[in-house]
Design a protein around this motif. Structure first.
Motif, PDB file in Angstrom:
ATOM      1  N   ASP A  34      19.298 -62.070  20.288  1.00  0.00           N
ATOM      2  CA  ASP A  34      18.614 -63.550  20.911  1.00  0.00           C
ATOM      3  C   ASP A  34      17.365 -63.394  20.017  1.00  0.00           C
ATOM      4  N   TYR A  35      17.050 -64.623  19.514  1.00  0.00           N
ATOM      5  CA  TYR A  35      15.865 -64.642  18.799  1.00  0.00           C
ATOM      6  C   TYR A  35      14.495 -65.403  19.515  1.00  0.00           C
ATOM      7  N   ALA A  36      13.445 -64.746  19.897  1.00  0.00           N
ATOM      8  CA  ALA A  36      12.600 -65.301  20.517  1.00  0.00           C
ATOM      9  C   ALA A  36      11.930 -66.531  19.586  1.00  0.00           C
ATOM     10  N   VAL A  62      15.954 -56.933  11.705  1.00  0.00           N
ATOM     11  CA  VAL A  62      16.557 -56.544  12.658  1.00  0.00           C
ATOM     12  C   VAL A  62      18.100 -56.191  12.416  1.00  0.00           C
ATOM     13  N   PRO A  63      18.867 -57.399  12.170  1.00  0.00           N
ATOM     14  CA  PRO A  63      20.329 -57.189  11.988  1.00  0.00           C
ATOM     15  C   PRO A  63      20.493 -56.305  10.750  1.00  0.00           C
ATOM     16  N   ALA A  64      19.736 -56.335   9.754  1.00  0.00           N
ATOM     17  CA  ALA A  64      19.859 -55.330   8.529  1.00  0.00           C
ATOM     18  C   ALA A  64      19.689 -53.874   9.019  1.00  0.00           C
ATOM     19  N   TYR A  65      18.646 -53.717   9.718  1.00  0.00           N
ATOM     20  CA  TYR A  65      18.310 -52.453  10.636  1.00  0.00           C
ATOM     21  C   TYR A  65      19.717 -51.962  11.343  1.00  0.00           C
ATOM     22  N   LEU A  66      20.087 -52.775  12.178  1.00  0.00           N
ATOM     23  CA  LEU A  66      21.121 -52.325  12.996  1.00  0.00           C
ATOM     24  C   LEU A  66      22.464 -52.015  12.027  1.00  0.00           C
ATOM     25  N   ASP A  67      22.618 -52.793  11.081  1.00  0.00           N
ATOM     26  CA  ASP A  67      23.876 -52.554  10.117  1.00  0.00           C
ATOM     27  C   ASP A  67      23.983 -51.203   9.663  1.00  0.00           C
ATOM     28  N   LYS A  68      22.664 -50.799   9.168  1.00  0.00           N
ATOM     29  CA  LYS A  68      22.474 -49.599   8.560  1.00  0.00           C
ATOM     30  C   LYS A  68      22.981 -48.478   9.623  1.00  0.00           C
ATOM     31  N   GLU A 111      11.893 -60.192  18.392  1.00  0.00           N
ATOM     32  CA  GLU A 111      10.534 -60.605  17.992  1.00  0.00           C
ATOM     33  C   GLU A 111      10.755 -61.341  17.183  1.00  0.00           C
ATOM     34  N   ARG A 112       9.498 -62.625  17.289  1.00  0.00           N
ATOM     35  CA  ARG A 112       9.359 -63.350  16.233  1.00  0.00           C
ATOM     36  C   ARG A 112       8.732 -62.839  14.941  1.00  0.00           C
ATOM     37  N   GLY A 113       9.308 -62.946  13.742  1.00  0.00           N
ATOM     38  CA  GLY A 113       8.982 -62.412  12.507  1.00  0.00           C
ATOM     39  C   GLY A 113       9.879 -61.001  12.311  1.00  0.00           C
ATOM     40  N   MET A 114      10.742 -61.027  13.362  1.00  0.00           N
ATOM     41  CA  MET A 114      11.526 -59.692  12.875  1.00  0.00           C
ATOM     42  C   MET A 114      13.059 -59.983  12.859  1.00  0.00           C
ATOM     43  N   GLU A 115      13.405 -61.297  12.926  1.00  0.00           N
ATOM     44  CA  GLU A 115      14.572 -61.863  12.750  1.00  0.00           C
ATOM     45  C   GLU A 115      15.363 -61.377  11.642  1.00  0.00           C
ATOM     46  N   GLY A 125      12.259 -42.004  15.532  1.00  0.00           N
ATOM     47  CA  GLY A 125      11.198 -42.646  15.057  1.00  0.00           C
ATOM     48  C   GLY A 125      11.060 -44.165  14.749  1.00  0.00           C
ATOM     49  N   THR A 126      12.059 -44.751  14.586  1.00  0.00           N
ATOM     50  CA  THR A 126      12.263 -46.304  14.234  1.00  0.00           C
ATOM     51  C   THR A 126      12.818 -47.198  15.355  1.00  0.00           C
ATOM     52  N   GLY A 127      13.720 -46.653  16.069  1.00  0.00           N
ATOM     53  CA  GLY A 127      14.473 -47.600  17.312  1.00  0.00           C
ATOM     54  C   GLY A 127      13.542 -48.645  18.025  1.00  0.00           C
ATOM     55  N   THR A 128      12.622 -47.975  18.745  1.00  0.00           N
ATOM     56  CA  THR A 128      11.596 -48.732  19.469  1.00  0.00           C
ATOM     57  C   THR A 128      10.850 -49.843  18.770  1.00  0.00           C
ATOM     58  N   GLY A 129      10.358 -49.370  17.307  1.00  0.00           N
ATOM     59  CA  GLY A 129       9.765 -50.019  16.473  1.00  0.00           C
ATOM     60  C   GLY A 129      10.393 -51.418  16.107  1.00  0.00           C
ATOM     61  N   TYR A 130      11.999 -51.398  16.200  1.00  0.00           N
ATOM     62  CA  TYR A 130      12.529 -52.512  15.759  1.00  0.00           C
ATOM     63  C   TYR A 130      13.017 -53.027  17.049  1.00  0.00           C
ATOM     64  N   GLY A 131      12.740 -52.744  18.077  1.00  0.00           N
ATOM     65  CA  GLY A 131      13.062 -53.320  19.486  1.00  0.00           C
ATOM     66  C   GLY A 131      14.066 -52.538  20.423  1.00  0.00           C
ATOM     67  N   PHE A 132      14.549 -51.471  19.873  1.00  0.00           N
ATOM     68  CA  PHE A 132      15.643 -50.563  20.593  1.00  0.00           C
ATOM     69  C   PHE A 132      15.165 -49.412  21.132  1.00  0.00           C
TER      70      PHE A 132
END
Ligand code: ADP
Length: 648
Positions: free
Chosen positions: A645-647, A564-570, A557-561, A599-606
């Motif tokens: 992919d970035y919206a 999200v990568p940092a979250y996945l990295d962790k 999502e826009r604004g999450m660019e 608790g966090t997955g969906t919020g970040y888009g996963f």
């Protein structure tokens, strides 16, 4: 009317009456001859005590004082009573007290016996009943005709009126000269007041003809009040008036009643409050009704700091078409029906309405209602405020002062990113203790409280906050629980702890914004158009991540660019931690890691990560190492493969 004294002397005998004139001593002097049936012990005495002769008349004669003491002609008739005759029959008697000129008279009559046979009485009763039935039918037909007429009329008038108002709106946004603009404004203003009048009349006739049926549904009182405040939010801002709301913490969050009718009454009262107030504030305060039974008997007070109502007018304002001052319509508009409708609705809800006011200082309208407590709000979702787009919701929540308590850095980060565009001020607390301390030190419009936290959990922290509020006598600040548990499990516990409502993790951005929106109208710095205009706009759902994407291409999502990568990295790095914990059979850590991922997955888009986290948490509770290992493998595989992919 005058009575000729001499003529009167002859009347009693001719009409078989016993006439008496009251003397200054309160006794009765016979006027003319007395009939035999009076059966006085001795011949016509100069004065007699009627109450002694007819003990049944004692009360009637004392009531007569009011007739005798008036200076104007007056008349009062007693009930009919019976006396035994020497021949065993019964005589029916009646007395009439009369004030004629300066004379106080008591006229005693013996009534014709046949009128009082039981057959006659029964016949009279039947006649009266038939008469009442016919009258009722006529009244019902009249009411029905009135309702039908009103419904038709209102439709017939409203349709062209809508066209007029609509066209005036269109015209007002086209280029116009100042004079033309003023003309259009006159159309608009008068069109709208005519429409309001029609709506009021229709409402009143519906209530009067018993056509209003109350709903009995589950409702969130805070939501009802916030939505009522939303309606006048725009006008309050334009007039520079502060809006306050205060709901006593002991009022249950979920109640059963008719939210629309309750809101209608509050809006009516707030509408008046704002109309008659030019500076200061308006407040809605809800407490338990001190005279009511149970926690769902409420007393609502709508106060203002406006012009007030003179004492002699206080009892009149609830009457139809009545305004406190004849210049009210000229200065403030209105029809004088709002309070009549409010009173009818309140009475329908088992309560009453009244007002206290001081001229120049303001008014407080109180009303009580009897509602039920919703003991099982498990099926409830969040209150659905007006369907607003994300951008509208962001505008609405702008300016909110939020205290966020969550021990998970990822979660905090997520919430902060969600509110990034919303321009709220957010204070962070890492556990319940810190949250309580910050709450005591600062001022917040709303608290977002994780439930499971170290040092002090969300329940205890909320309890402490409620205790503190009571201690210093301030209103309950909304505390929204953030929980990964289904509400059904924690309804009682959370209610008892004092949470206002809850958000179930994983929390979506719009869900969070929607949950916060109702509290925004209370924040003085909040801005944005009023809910009335927003309510008409369609929902724009935020883009939803593709949950079953085989290619694992995820749209960010826009604004999450950035996040999200940092979250996945962790999460990729977490895989190691999971494996270590698996090796040492540290199921507590595994459960906690799984819980957080859920608790966090969906919020970040996963959503898939939420699902994996949930599976690991459950497996850890069962101490099922095999399933945990499978979950961790899925996590490792997924976090390696996912492509972003970035919206735009
Ligand atoms: P209206 O449409 O005229 O406002 P209402 O029945 O709602 O009709 O109110 C009746 C009258 O009561 C008003 O015209 C006004 O004179 C008085 N009134 C009601 N609310 C207030 C208030 N908050 N402050 C001062 N006067 C009020």
């Amino acid at each position: 009317m005058t009575v000729d004294r001499d003529g009167m002397e002859n009347l009693p005998a001719a009409l078989d009456l016993a006439a008496f004139e009251r003397t200054s001593s309160g006794l009765f002097r016979p006027v003319g001859a007395l009939p035999d049936w009076l059966r006085l012990d001795h011949d016509t005495p100069p004065e007699i005590d009627l109450a002694e002769r007819f003990p049944l008349l004692e009360f009637f004669l004392s009531d007569c004082a009011s007739v005798f003491e008036t200076g104007t002609p007056a008349r009062l008739e007693s009930d009919v009573w019976e006396e035994d005759e020497p021949d065993g029959s019964r005589r029916h008697l009646q007395v009439t007290a009369l004030k004629l000129g300066s004379r106080s008279l008591a006229i005693l009559r013996s009534l014709p016996r046949e009128r009082f046979t039981y057959q006659q009485l029964y016949h009279d009763y039947q006649l009266a009943e038939e008469e009442a039935r016919q009258l009722k039918q006529v009244a019902e037909r009249a009411t029905q005709a009135k309702s039908e007429f009103l419904a038709t009329m209102s439709h017939e008038i409203r349709t062209p009126l809508n066209a007029i108002i609509g066209m005036a709106d269109v015209l007002s946004s086209s280029p116009l000269t100042p004079d033309q603009q003023r003309c259009v404004e006159v159309f608009q203003r008068n069109g709208i007041s005519l429409l309001n009048l029609i709506n009021d009349i229709l409402d009143l006739s519906k209530v009067e003809s018993g056509k209003v049926e109350l709903e009995t549904v589950s409702m969130d009182l805070r939501d009802v009040i916030s939505r009522a405040l939303e309606v006048i939010d725009g006008r309050a801002k334009a007039k520079g008036l502060a809006l306050k709301q205060c709901i006593a913490p002991e009022i249950p969050v979920y109640l059963i009643g008719d939210p629309n009718r309750l809101r209608q009454v509050i809006i009516n009262l707030l509408g008046n409050a704002i109309k008659f107030t030019d500076q200061g504030y308006l407040e809605v305060r809800v407490e338990q009704d001190p005279e009511g039974a149970g926690p769902a008997s409420l007393r609502v007070a709508v106060s203002d700091t406006g012009i007030g109502i003179p004492e002699e007018k206080l009892s009149l304002v609830f009457e139809s078409f009545t305004q406190a001052d004849s210049s009210t319509t000229r200065n403030y508009g209105g029809t004088g029906l709002g309070l009549t409708i409010s009173r009818q609705l309140v009475e329908l809800m088992g309560g009453r309405i009244w007002v206290e006011s001081q001229v120049g200082r303001g008014s407080t309208f109180f009303f009580t209602v009897k509602l039920g407590v919703d003991e099982n709000p498990s099926a409830r979702t969040l209150p659905e405020p007006a369907q607003l787009s994300t951008a509208d919701l962001e505008r609405k929540t702008s300016g909110l002062r939020i205290l966020l308590a969550d021990d998970s850095e990822d979660n905090r980060f997520l919430i902060l990113s969600y509110l990034n565009q919303a321009n709220c001020s957010i204070e962070i607390a890492g556990d319940g203790r810190e949250c309580v301390d910050k709450f005591r030190a600062g001022r917040f419009d709303v608290v977002l409280m994780d439930v499971e936290m170290p040092v002090m959990d969300g329940y205890s922290a909320t309890r402490e906050i409620r205790r503190y509020e009571q201690e210093i006598g301030i209103c309950a600040t909304p505390v929204l629980a953030l929980t990964a548990h289904a509400f059904a499990d924690m309804a009682d516990k959370s209610r008892e702890a004092g949470f206002t409502t809850h958000l179930t993790k994983p929390i979506r951005k719009t869900t969070l914004l929607r949950a916060l929106a109702p509290y925004s109208s209370l924040s003085p710095s909040a801005s944005g158009p009023s809910a009335v205009s927003l309510a008409d706009q369609p929902t724009q759902d935020e883009p939803s991540p593709d949950e079953t994407n085989d290619t694992l291409l995820v749209r960010v999502e826009r604004g999450m660019e950035d996040v999200v990568p940092a979250y996945l990295d962790k999460r990729r790095k977490d895989v190691q931690t999971y494996r270590q914990a698996l090796a040492t059979q540290d199921f507590d850590t595994l459960r906690m890691l799984g819980h957080k991922l859920k608790g966090t997955g969906t919020g970040y888009g996963f959503p898939i990560l939420t699902e994996i986290g949930g599976a690991i948490e459950q497996a850890a509770l069962r101490k099922d190492a095999g399933s945990i290992a499978a979950g961790v493998d899925r996590l490792a595989w997924y976090t390696e493969k996912v492509k972003l992919d970035y919206a735009q």
